[in-house]
Enzyme design. Structure first.
Site, PDB file in Angstrom:
ATOM      1  N   GLY A  91      11.595  14.348   0.556  1.00 45.09           N
ATOM      2  CA  GLY A  91      10.980  15.370  -0.477  1.00 45.09           C
ATOM      3  C   GLY A  91       9.624  15.910  -0.389  1.00 45.09           C
ATOM      4  NE  ARG A  92       5.584  11.523   0.029  1.00 47.95           N
ATOM      5  CZ  ARG A  92       4.622  10.746  -0.310  1.00 47.95           C
ATOM      6  NH1 ARG A  92       3.541  11.191  -0.416  1.00 47.95           N
ATOM      7  NH2 ARG A  92       4.855   9.564  -0.090  1.00 47.95           N
ATOM      8  CE  LYS A 137       4.611   9.524   3.565  1.00 44.82           C
ATOM      9  NZ  LYS A 137       4.518   7.970   4.053  1.00 44.82           N
ATOM     10  NE  ARG A 173       6.316   9.470   8.873  1.00 46.43           N
ATOM     11  CZ  ARG A 173       6.831   8.729   7.761  1.00 46.43           C
ATOM     12  NH1 ARG A 173       6.077   7.832   7.264  1.00 46.43           N
ATOM     13  NH2 ARG A 173       7.799   9.278   7.133  1.00 46.43           N
ATOM     14  CG  ASP A 214      14.295   5.039   1.342  1.00 41.15           C
ATOM     15  OD1 ASP A 214      14.816   4.089   0.927  1.00 41.15           O
ATOM     16  OD2 ASP A 214      13.509   5.535   0.911  1.00 41.15           O
ATOM     17  CG  ASP A 256       7.658   5.490   4.335  1.00 44.73           C
ATOM     18  OD1 ASP A 256       7.212   6.366   4.733  1.00 44.73           O
ATOM     19  OD2 ASP A 256       8.371   5.642   3.104  1.00 44.73           O
TER      20      ASP A 256
END
Ligand code: AMP
Ligand code: MG
Length: 491
Positions: A88-89, A109, A172, A251, A261
């Site tokens: 989403g980003r 990101k 990343r 996820d 994450d």
């Protein structure tokens, strides 16, 4: 200057992603750049041009050869399935080949709204970007498989969370961004061929070299087993460092076995197995002590997606998968014990080692002692009592009972106490990214545009096992007024 791209993911069929160019930002400024990693990735830095790097790592200029895509994935978030999450980003620029010949994903990101944004802004605030930068690089230096941080750029625009904050973009680097959720996305659509494609890609990128069984007959079962092994090893490492990931959703569970994450993650200070930091984890689902079993839960979700590939007979397939998921428990136990043996300076494997390790943790817990320093200062106590160790405990009765037991066990080792202490210091870090330090440097950067504290912390964390004179404060737990009890996703 940018290494050549391989477009492995972008060459998959169209339904694996959405093509998407990063949305430009008004005033990109490079605030962190990871030179050693850039060199590892074969960037040519002979003409180091900060403006150029800021343009690339903000997404304002798409480097030559890249074909940016937002990857599709699904995921169980806190146990609830969402069939369509996706980047989403974030945007994958493509893969590059590092100096060891491995493909590595390069992802931005915070690159703007994508078809997967679901109403959110597609951006990232500076705080979480710096947190991920610091913690992921620290994890790497601590010897934990992890995605890496190549660069952080301030965007020059504000993003609105609880309060307006400076926006930023993180670059990343990952072995790949294949997640359990990527498999789930296609399994939920009954797209077996896509699952097979992903599985083949995962085998080729992450496991082929390691396990020849993956080349033959039961390659998908072998893949599941290999992922289980990597996750077991990964979580055991987290546990050995007091690391709490905070959002072990499917996820956020990689197929490569890298940590990914760094949202509400945190390191425990006073040892407490039920510790939870994340403000959104109200039930304590992802508490420290639950992590090994949540990884197993995630593996079971991966296994479900692979069922059609495991055997024509579904019942047989389920039995095969179940066996692997069950076996994860012994894989994990073995990994954990190996981590603990190292931490306690035990080279030989003896019965009773597990109980010895558990007893030390119990003593830490009973004394509310700092997890990191508790292990670190054990090396001072291999022969004699160490006041620096005892002073970490509110109540050191458990410790005093335990020490003679441990020393007796050390006597079975063939190497001298000095060497044991040296080995322990090579695995028990002195410096970890302590939550209050991380928050301090983020505040200085976000509120005063002062990145000196961030750079200083980065430098300390680059050598986590080496005593650094003059930097004693970085090794200390938070003073009572600065203790962190809650962390936020900050997405
Ligand atoms: P995360 O919590 O970072 O693992 O993200 C979970 C999901 O939310 C992923 O699909 C992300 O792409 C999406 N997401 C998180 N933050 C944002 C944001 N600011 N804008 C758009 N999507 C987001
Ligand atoms: Mg995520």
């Amino acid at each position: 200057m940018f290494p050549a791209f391989t477009l492995r993911y972008a060459r998959l069929p169209e339904h694996f992603y959405e093509r998407f160019d990063p949305v430009p930002v008004p005033a990109p400024r490079l605030v962190a750049f990871n030179r050693p990693l850039a060199e590892e990735l074969d960037f040519d830095l002979t003409q180091f041009d900060e403006t150029r790097l800021a343009e690339w790592f903000s997404g304002n200029v798409v480097p030559q050869g890249a074909e940016p895509v937002a990857q599709a994935y699904a995921g169980h978030q806190f146990g609830h399935f969402n069939p369509r999450l996706g980047d989403g980003r974030a945007v994958l620029l493509g893969e590059v080949t590092d100096r060891e010949g491995r493909l590595r994903d390069i992802q931005l990101k915070g690159a703007g709204m994508t078809p997967f944004s679901r109403g959110a802004d597609g951006r990232a605030p500076l705080g979480p970007v710096l947190r991920e930068y610091l913690v992921s690089e620290a994890m790497h230096r601590l010897g934990v498989p992890t995605t890496r941080a190549l660069a952080a750029v301030i965007s020059g625009e504000r993003v609105f969370r609880r309060v307006p904050e400076p926006g930023a973009v993180l670059t990343r680097v990952a072995a790949s961004h294949l997640r359990v959720g990527t498999f789930q996305y296609f399994a939920a659509r009954d797209d077996r061929e896509a699952v097979r494609t992903l599985a083949d890609m995962a085998i080729e990128r992450h496991y082929f070299a390691l396990n020849p069984a993956l080349a033959k007959g039961d390659r998908y079962l072998a893949l599941l087993e290999a992922v289980a092994q990597r996750q077991a090893a990964l979580v055991a490492k987290w546990m050995g460092l007091g690391f709490i990931h905070g959002v072990m959703n499917t996820d956020n569970c990689t197929i490569s076995g890298e940590t990914i994450d760094y949202g509400p993650c945190a390191f425990m200070e006073a040892y407490s197995p039920t510790m939870v930091f994340s403000s959104i984890d109200e039930q304590g689902r992802y508490a420290y002590r639950n992590q090994p079993w949540l990884a197993q839960w995630n593996l079971a979700r991966l296994a479900e997606t692979l069922i059609p590939l495991l055997h024509d007979d579904q019942e047989r397939a389920v039995a095969l998968a179940t066996e692997v998921i069950k076996r994860y428990e012994s894989l994990y136990e073995a990994e954990w014990l190996a981590v603990m043996r190292e931490k306690l300076g035990l080279l030989k494997e003896e019965e009773g080692d597990r109980e010895l390790a558990e007893a030390f943790l119990e003593a830490l817990g009973a004394g509310r002692a700092d997890f990191t320093l508790g292990f670190r200062r054990l090396a001072e106590a291999v022969e004699v009592d160490a006041p620096g160790l005892a002073e970490l405990f509110d109540n050191d009765r458990g410790l005093q009972e335990w020490l003679p037991r441990w020393r007796e066990r050390l006597a079975h080792e063939d190497v001298g106490r000095e060497e044991i202490a040296a080995r322990m210091n090579a695995v028990n870090p002195l410096y970890i990214p302590r939550n209050h330090q991380v928050e301090r440097v983020i505040a200085a950067a976000a509120e005063q545009d002062d990145f000196a504290p961030f750079d200083a912390l980065r430098e300390v964390l680059a050598e986590p096992f080496t005593e650094q004179p003059g930097r004693e404060a970085y090794a200390q737990p938070a003073p009572p007024t600065e203790r962190v009890f809650r962390t936020f996703c900050g997405t």
